[in-house]
Design an enzyme around this catalytic site. Sequence first.
Site, PDB file in Angstrom:
ATOM      1  N   ASP A   1       0.927  -1.098   0.098  1.00  0.00           N
ATOM      2  CA  ASP A   1      -0.140  -0.070  -0.210  1.00  0.00           C
ATOM      3  C   ASP A   1       0.975   1.148  -0.072  1.00  0.00           C
ATOM      4  O   ASP A   1       2.168   1.292   0.371  1.00  0.00           O
ATOM      5  CB  ASP A   1      -0.727  -0.144   1.411  1.00  0.00           C
ATOM      6  CG  ASP A   1      -1.741   1.192   1.288  1.00  0.00           C
ATOM      7  OD1 ASP A   1      -2.313   1.725   0.593  1.00  0.00           O
ATOM      8  OD2 ASP A   1      -1.429   1.940   2.726  1.00  0.00           O
ATOM      9  N   ILE A   2       0.342   2.593  -0.531  1.00  0.00           N
ATOM     10  CA  ILE A   2       1.109   3.484  -0.344  1.00  0.00           C
ATOM     11  C   ILE A   2       1.111   4.336   0.817  1.00  0.00           C
ATOM     12  O   ILE A   2       1.904   4.579   1.720  1.00  0.00           O
ATOM     13  CB  ILE A   2       0.805   4.363  -1.666  1.00  0.00           C
ATOM     14  CG1 ILE A   2       1.180   3.675  -2.934  1.00  0.00           C
ATOM     15  CG2 ILE A   2       1.564   5.661  -1.667  1.00  0.00           C
ATOM     16  CD1 ILE A   2       0.964   4.525  -4.154  1.00  0.00           C
ATOM     17  N   ASP A   3      -0.109   5.088   0.842  1.00  0.00           N
ATOM     18  CA  ASP A   3      -0.441   6.006   2.068  1.00  0.00           C
ATOM     19  C   ASP A   3      -0.487   5.535   3.318  1.00  0.00           C
ATOM     20  O   ASP A   3      -1.292   4.673   3.727  1.00  0.00           O
ATOM     21  CB  ASP A   3      -1.532   6.866   1.730  1.00  0.00           C
ATOM     22  CG  ASP A   3      -1.447   7.658   0.280  1.00  0.00           C
ATOM     23  OD1 ASP A   3      -0.614   8.590   0.304  1.00  0.00           O
ATOM     24  OD2 ASP A   3      -2.406   7.264  -0.405  1.00  0.00           O
TER      25      ASP A   3
ATOM     26  N   GLY B   1      -5.353   2.284  -3.563  1.00  0.00           N
ATOM     27  CA  GLY B   1      -6.807   2.637  -3.956  1.00  0.00           C
ATOM     28  C   GLY B   1      -6.500   3.815  -4.933  1.00  0.00           C
ATOM     29  O   GLY B   1      -7.685   4.209  -5.432  1.00  0.00           O
TER      30      GLY B   1
ATOM     31  N   LYS C   1      -7.858  -5.698  -3.266  1.00  0.00           N
ATOM     32  CA  LYS C   1      -6.558  -5.860  -3.497  1.00  0.00           C
ATOM     33  C   LYS C   1      -5.974  -7.342  -3.619  1.00  0.00           C
ATOM     34  O   LYS C   1      -4.796  -7.840  -4.116  1.00  0.00           O
ATOM     35  CB  LYS C   1      -5.605  -5.011  -2.439  1.00  0.00           C
ATOM     36  CG  LYS C   1      -5.844  -3.606  -2.634  1.00  0.00           C
ATOM     37  CD  LYS C   1      -4.969  -2.772  -1.475  1.00  0.00           C
ATOM     38  CE  LYS C   1      -4.991  -1.539  -1.564  1.00  0.00           C
ATOM     39  NZ  LYS C   1      -4.404  -0.608  -0.403  1.00  0.00           N
TER      40      LYS C   1
ATOM     41  N   ASP D   1      -2.006  -0.657   6.042  1.00  0.00           N
ATOM     42  CA  ASP D   1      -2.173   0.038   7.300  1.00  0.00           C
ATOM     43  C   ASP D   1      -3.684   0.182   7.193  1.00  0.00           C
ATOM     44  O   ASP D   1      -4.298   0.531   8.242  1.00  0.00           O
ATOM     45  CB  ASP D   1      -1.476   1.376   7.520  1.00  0.00           C
ATOM     46  CG  ASP D   1      -2.062   2.568   6.514  1.00  0.00           C
ATOM     47  OD1 ASP D   1      -2.466   3.565   6.875  1.00  0.00           O
ATOM     48  OD2 ASP D   1      -2.016   2.202   5.169  1.00  0.00           O
TER      49      ASP D   1
ATOM     50  N   ASN E   1      -9.123  -0.947   3.551  1.00  0.00           N
ATOM     51  CA  ASN E   1      -9.089  -1.510   2.224  1.00  0.00           C
ATOM     52  C   ASN E   1      -7.548  -2.381   1.734  1.00  0.00           C
ATOM     53  O   ASN E   1      -7.689  -2.953   0.798  1.00  0.00           O
ATOM     54  CB  ASN E   1      -8.970  -0.320   1.087  1.00  0.00           C
ATOM     55  CG  ASN E   1      -7.643   0.659   1.226  1.00  0.00           C
ATOM     56  OD1 ASN E   1      -6.974   0.696   2.434  1.00  0.00           O
ATOM     57  ND2 ASN E   1      -7.651   1.380   0.149  1.00  0.00           N
TER      58      ASN E   1
END
Length: 258
Positions: A8-10, A44, A185, A208, A211
């Site tokens: 995940d990124i953020d 996302g 995902k 985190d 999603n």
Amino acid sequence: MIKALFFDIDGTLVSFKTHTIAASTMEALRNLRAKGIKVFIATGRQLQCIDNLGDLEVDGYITLNGGYCIAGSEDVIYKHAIPQEDIHSMLEYQRTVHSFPCACVTEDKIVLNYRNESVDALYEQIRLKAPEIGSIEALADKEIFQLIAFFTAEEEERIMAYMPNSLAARWSPYFADVVAKGCTKAVGIDRIIEHYGISLKETMAFGDGGNDIAMLQHAGVGVAMGNAMDEVKKAADFVTTSVDEDGIVNTLRHFGLL
């Protein structure tokens, strides 16, 4: 042996405090790719909105929470749009019951009907320019892969009843990502590893937010960041330190990948 890492990124790769990837994480991922371990993004975000990875090179992308998957930088290997009947039902709800800010994400654009404080707070948090304001009704008959829907958790059940073929997931109190049922995902992982000939037990995923839960439960090893929501930690095989405390590097060392 782990052959593929999904991030995940953020709040996972990128800190909400610094809005960058830690130098230690960048170095670790470069070293792992040099050893032949593939690195994938699972987000996302729409591909065109991934602007905070610095010079990190990756092997592919799960975008729009599994609704749009890319091998390499541009080879689209899977896409799954929200059924049009759900889009029309949502628009009818907007017209007749209650209007809420909603961005429609197509293959090449994002259009937002209007902004409010929640919209501004989200895009300030992730340091991303808010989408263009326009008519979402004009997109009703196009392929829409995701809605960025600014309704509260309390409103979610009522609104989603109008969209029975879709599901909502959130990592923020400000909004929910709405995608077609069957898009997660976890599905994205399956499409990516099928393309690259990697088995599920050879995967590790980091996240985190809400999603990310399906992905963490599905991967060979699911890792929750120390800053993750409690339900995310419960879904993971391993809980590491926070994104601001070298959580990714600490995990890679713990499992002997570094």
